[in-house]
Design a protein around this motif. Structure first.
Motif, PDB file in Angstrom:
ATOM      1  N   ALA A 108       0.828  -1.204   0.000  1.00  0.00           N
ATOM      2  CA  ALA A 108       0.000   0.000   0.000  1.00  0.00           C
ATOM      3  C   ALA A 108       0.861   1.253   0.000  1.00  0.00           C
ATOM      4  O   ALA A 108       0.584   2.217  -0.729  1.00  0.00           O
ATOM      5  N   ARG A 112       1.080   4.078  -3.126  1.00  0.00           N
ATOM      6  CA  ARG A 112       0.744   5.484  -2.969  1.00  0.00           C
ATOM      7  C   ARG A 112       1.935   6.394  -3.246  1.00  0.00           C
ATOM      8  O   ARG A 112       1.765   7.546  -3.665  1.00  0.00           O
ATOM      9  N   LEU A 142      -8.113  -1.166   0.521  1.00  0.00           N
ATOM     10  CA  LEU A 142      -8.545  -0.350   1.649  1.00  0.00           C
ATOM     11  C   LEU A 142      -7.379   0.419   2.254  1.00  0.00           C
ATOM     12  O   LEU A 142      -7.494   1.616   2.540  1.00  0.00           O
ATOM     13  N   ALA A 143      -6.257  -0.264   2.454  1.00  0.00           N
ATOM     14  CA  ALA A 143      -5.103   0.379   3.078  1.00  0.00           C
ATOM     15  C   ALA A 143      -4.556   1.510   2.213  1.00  0.00           C
ATOM     16  O   ALA A 143      -4.140   2.551   2.718  1.00  0.00           O
ATOM     17  N   LYS A 145      -6.328   3.049  -0.146  1.00  0.00           N
ATOM     18  CA  LYS A 145      -7.442   3.923  -0.540  1.00  0.00           C
ATOM     19  C   LYS A 145      -7.465   4.119  -2.052  1.00  0.00           C
ATOM     20  O   LYS A 145      -7.476   5.245  -2.566  1.00  0.00           O
ATOM     21  N   VAL A 146      -7.495   3.002  -2.760  1.00  0.00           N
ATOM     22  CA  VAL A 146      -7.504   3.038  -4.225  1.00  0.00           C
ATOM     23  C   VAL A 146      -8.699   2.247  -4.756  1.00  0.00           C
ATOM     24  O   VAL A 146      -9.238   1.376  -4.074  1.00  0.00           O
ATOM     25  N   VAL A 167     -15.273   1.381  -5.781  1.00  0.00           N
ATOM     26  CA  VAL A 167     -14.547   1.933  -4.639  1.00  0.00           C
ATOM     27  C   VAL A 167     -15.070   1.230  -3.391  1.00  0.00           C
ATOM     28  O   VAL A 167     -16.275   1.287  -3.103  1.00  0.00           O
ATOM     29  N   THR A 169     -16.039   0.286   0.367  1.00  0.00           N
ATOM     30  CA  THR A 169     -16.547   1.079   1.484  1.00  0.00           C
ATOM     31  C   THR A 169     -16.017   0.604   2.831  1.00  0.00           C
ATOM     32  O   THR A 169     -16.129   1.316   3.825  1.00  0.00           O
ATOM     33  N   GLY A 170     -15.485  -0.627   2.879  1.00  0.00           N
ATOM     34  CA  GLY A 170     -15.115  -1.230   4.149  1.00  0.00           C
ATOM     35  C   GLY A 170     -16.205  -2.133   4.696  1.00  0.00           C
ATOM     36  O   GLY A 170     -15.959  -2.897   5.635  1.00  0.00           O
ATOM     37  N   ASP A 175     -19.641  -4.761  -0.207  1.00  0.00           N
ATOM     38  CA  ASP A 175     -18.653  -4.646  -1.280  1.00  0.00           C
ATOM     39  C   ASP A 175     -18.571  -5.920  -2.107  1.00  0.00           C
ATOM     40  O   ASP A 175     -18.541  -5.875  -3.345  1.00  0.00           O
ATOM     41  N   PRO A 207     -10.883  -2.378  10.245  1.00  0.00           N
ATOM     42  CA  PRO A 207      -9.872  -1.346  10.446  1.00  0.00           C
ATOM     43  C   PRO A 207      -8.996  -1.654  11.659  1.00  0.00           C
ATOM     44  O   PRO A 207      -9.465  -2.115  12.686  1.00  0.00           O
ATOM     45  N   TYR A 214      -5.219  -1.794   7.734  1.00  0.00           N
ATOM     46  CA  TYR A 214      -6.233  -2.837   7.870  1.00  0.00           C
ATOM     47  C   TYR A 214      -5.553  -4.148   8.160  1.00  0.00           C
ATOM     48  O   TYR A 214      -4.427  -4.400   7.753  1.00  0.00           O
TER      49      TYR A 214
END
Length: 218
Positions: A108, A112, A142-143, A145-146, A167, A169-170, A175, A207, A214
């Motif tokens: 992750a 980024r 998730l980690a 955020k992509v 995308v 949602t967690g 999902d 989380p 995560y």
């Protein structure tokens, strides 16, 4: 309702000889390729289903058609010996499955930090049948955020479809339901080996408030 025909790629519309050749090879073997511009410079590409060795050359031809750099995860044993350099040249990233601790966070962070980083993952993890998907793609997305790109290799229709993304949602159940609907009707080379689109009950994610990342549900 949006028609996917507008995303059907044709050789004449491609700018380079290499792209046109790759698409013509796909067409020669009976495949059509639908492509939509990516939703950003970073993301996870989930490739499903994966039940045959043929998925790899078909996927490579699709990758060469769009010329985008997609990295992909594979077990480290595939990178040993003289083929290792070729695998890395094609975008391969070796994973030591015996030591997964910290891999999600490292991937992750690397994603980024890069100007461009799309990572392709086959969530089944194997060509043989298993009753669930591995959660690595979910946790990395998730980690970092992509978005998650849904890559469909449909042997029934002979179509590679790369036009949908989601995308996360967690909310794992919601999902995965969205992802399952998107892949509904997509046929594997060996349908009996395609994994159901769900995560294992003991592989749920939540989380980790202590690190902002995560981790697996204990």
């Amino acid at each position: 309702m949006e028609s996917t025909d507008q995303y059907l790629m044709r050789p004449a519309a491609l700018p380079s000889w290499g792209q046109r050749t790759s698409l013509r090879l796909l067409n020669f073997f009976g495949w059509n390729f639908r492509w939509k511009p990516l939703p950003g410079p970073h993301g996870i590409a989930v490739v499903y289903p994966h039940t045959s060795n043929w998925d790899f050359p078909i996927g490579l031809l699709a990758k060469w058609t769009v010329t985008h750099q997609f990295r992909w995860l594979a077990k480290d044993s595939l990178f040993r010996g003289p083929t290792g350099r070729l695998m890395r040249y094609w975008g391969g990233v070796a994973v030591d499955r015996s030591a997964p601790q910290g891999a999600i966070t490292r991937l992750a962070q690397t994603m980024r930090a890069a100007d461009w980083f799309w990572l392709a993952i086959t969530p089944e993890g194997t060509r043989g049948y298993r009753p669930y998907w591995k959660s690595g793609f979910y946790r990395i997305a998730l980690a970092a955020k992509v978005p998650v790109l849904l890559v469909k290799i449909d042997y029934g229709k002979k179509v590679i479809d790369v036009t949908q993304s989601v995308v996360l949602t967690g909310d794992e159940a919601a999902d995965m339901a969205v992802i399952a609907r998107a892949f509904d009707g997509v046929q594997a080379k060996h349908p009996q080996d395609a994994a159901p689109i769900r995560l294992a009950p003991n592989d749920a994610v939540r989380p980790d408030e202590g690190s902002g990342g995560y981790r697996k549900q204990a």
